[in-house]
Design a protein around this motif. Sequence first.
Motif, PDB file in Angstrom:
ATOM      1  N   ILE A 170       0.857  -1.192   0.000  1.00 60.79           N
ATOM      2  CA  ILE A 170       0.000   0.000   0.000  1.00 60.79           C
ATOM      3  C   ILE A 170       0.892   1.239   0.000  1.00 60.79           C
ATOM      4  O   ILE A 170       1.987   1.219   0.556  1.00 60.79           O
ATOM      5  CB  ILE A 170      -0.909   0.008   1.245  1.00 60.79           C
ATOM      6  N   ALA A 171       0.427   2.311  -0.627  1.00 56.38           N
ATOM      7  CA  ALA A 171       1.123   3.594  -0.546  1.00 56.38           C
ATOM      8  C   ALA A 171       0.096   4.702  -0.393  1.00 56.38           C
ATOM      9  O   ALA A 171      -1.080   4.538  -0.743  1.00 56.38           O
ATOM     10  CB  ALA A 171       1.994   3.830  -1.777  1.00 56.38           C
ATOM     11  N   TYR A 172       0.566   5.831   0.125  1.00 55.49           N
ATOM     12  CA  TYR A 172      -0.337   6.982   0.281  1.00 55.49           C
ATOM     13  C   TYR A 172       0.422   8.272  -0.008  1.00 55.49           C
ATOM     14  O   TYR A 172       1.653   8.337   0.104  1.00 55.49           O
ATOM     15  CB  TYR A 172      -0.963   7.024   1.674  1.00 55.49           C
ATOM     16  N   ASN A 173      -0.332   9.300  -0.393  1.00 57.08           N
ATOM     17  CA  ASN A 173       0.219  10.619  -0.675  1.00 57.08           C
ATOM     18  C   ASN A 173       0.386  11.364   0.649  1.00 57.08           C
ATOM     19  O   ASN A 173      -0.588  11.612   1.356  1.00 57.08           O
ATOM     20  CB  ASN A 173      -0.715  11.380  -1.619  1.00 57.08           C
ATOM     21  N   THR A 174       1.628  11.723   0.970  1.00 55.41           N
ATOM     22  CA  THR A 174       1.899  12.332   2.269  1.00 55.41           C
ATOM     23  C   THR A 174       1.419  13.780   2.368  1.00 55.41           C
ATOM     24  O   THR A 174       1.351  14.330   3.471  1.00 55.41           O
ATOM     25  CB  THR A 174       3.408  12.282   2.566  1.00 55.41           C
ATOM     26  N   ASN A 175       1.094  14.395   1.237  1.00 52.75           N
ATOM     27  CA  ASN A 175       0.497  15.740   1.273  1.00 52.75           C
ATOM     28  C   ASN A 175      -0.995  15.688   1.570  1.00 52.75           C
ATOM     29  O   ASN A 175      -1.578  16.687   2.004  1.00 52.75           O
ATOM     30  CB  ASN A 175       0.717  16.472  -0.053  1.00 52.75           C
ATOM     31  N   GLU A 176      -1.622  14.545   1.291  1.00 50.16           N
ATOM     32  CA  GLU A 176      -3.065  14.406   1.438  1.00 50.16           C
ATOM     33  C   GLU A 176      -3.465  13.589   2.666  1.00 50.16           C
ATOM     34  O   GLU A 176      -4.579  13.737   3.170  1.00 50.16           O
ATOM     35  CB  GLU A 176      -3.643  13.734   0.185  1.00 50.16           C
ATOM     36  N   VAL A 177      -2.578  12.720   3.124  1.00 46.61           N
ATOM     37  CA  VAL A 177      -2.913  11.776   4.196  1.00 46.61           C
ATOM     38  C   VAL A 177      -1.781  11.794   5.223  1.00 46.61           C
ATOM     39  O   VAL A 177      -0.610  11.703   4.854  1.00 46.61           O
ATOM     40  CB  VAL A 177      -3.071  10.340   3.628  1.00 46.61           C
ATOM     41  N   THR A 178      -2.130  11.916   6.503  1.00 49.83           N
ATOM     42  CA  THR A 178      -1.107  11.857   7.539  1.00 49.83           C
ATOM     43  C   THR A 178      -0.761  10.400   7.849  1.00 49.83           C
ATOM     44  O   THR A 178      -1.511   9.472   7.508  1.00 49.83           O
ATOM     45  CB  THR A 178      -1.590  12.533   8.835  1.00 49.83           C
TER      46      THR A 178
END
Length: 366
Positions: A170-178
């Motif tokens: 899994i990956a997430y956008n660090t600007n959008e999700v803490t």
Amino acid sequence: MRKKFTSRIKITAVVAFASCTVLLAGCSTEATQDTSGTAQHESNGPVPTATSASLEAEAKEEGKVVWYTNEPRENATAIADLFMQEYPEIDVEILRLPGEKIAAKLEAEFSGAGLEGDVAYVTPGYTVQRLAENGAFAPYYPENIDEVDDKYKDPNGNWVSTGYTPLVAIAYNTNEVTKDEAPASWEDLTEEKWKNNIALGDPASLTVATQAAASWMQNFGEDYIEQLGDNNPVILSSFGDTEAAILSGSSPVGTVTDFRTYADMAEGHPIELVLPEEGAIATPGAMGINADAPHPNAARLFENFLYSDAVMDQYAKNYTYPIRPGFAGEGMPDLQDVKLLPTDDSVLTDPNEMVSLRRQLNSLLG
């Protein structure tokens, strides 16, 4: 890539499959393969192996090795370059295609006049494993195989891992999700807050995504796939596309192949990899040496080289997980320390079962 070797690496890419048969006209195709009577080679003793030193003289006389692969072009070229620095008398001819196309070419050759290349190397590995069951490959273990977990090699030596394994995670956008908000597990992706915010690779067409979804099905059941579908994920045709969607923020969370994400993290892009609590999904490749290889000694020497320290370092440099211990890339754990989701990939080696599985996944994801 070192320039002095560039002219000696022949890379063929196929756009139209109908033209495949003319691409390796310089390779021997005299042996005819009858698949109806072939079967996997069963070892009556130790699997054959050989040191590179014992192969080198005859390999140099053969002068060439033909490598069928879906390895990314830049990495395939780098590996060929490294090999030819070590063995300048032996050229590497690369036939590189995307995974589905290289698999189709191997199947077509084997069911016709026989395999034309020397070494078949495909990720994921189920095409090579299926052909191995029908006698396509000569039993052989490369040097350093004793360091490798048994799950990455056939007990009869008809195939071995390509030397590294990509992971689906899994990956997430660090600007959008803490970090506190980010999903920590596969189960978390079914939470309502991720509705319309998830990017997934398409299991109906993308082989690695099919393998990942099969693992979800086996470990979590159909209900899990349905719950993912209820969150209305964006289904994309490649993991490069899921990575791009996460980076752009259009889908702030998604499934990825880890090496792309590690590379983007190293370059400072706003993305973070999560190795799920239940386990990441390993999608190892497999390779085999053509039982009727035109250049059998060069093929074995090349396979030995693919398990060498130099190539393990190359894999680690590209943020993939080498299967030999002690070669983890910067900022990455050793593969042996990563929790992996148990997966039975046998369903993927049967083309009919694969079609049925993909239809089922399509239906469940909506």
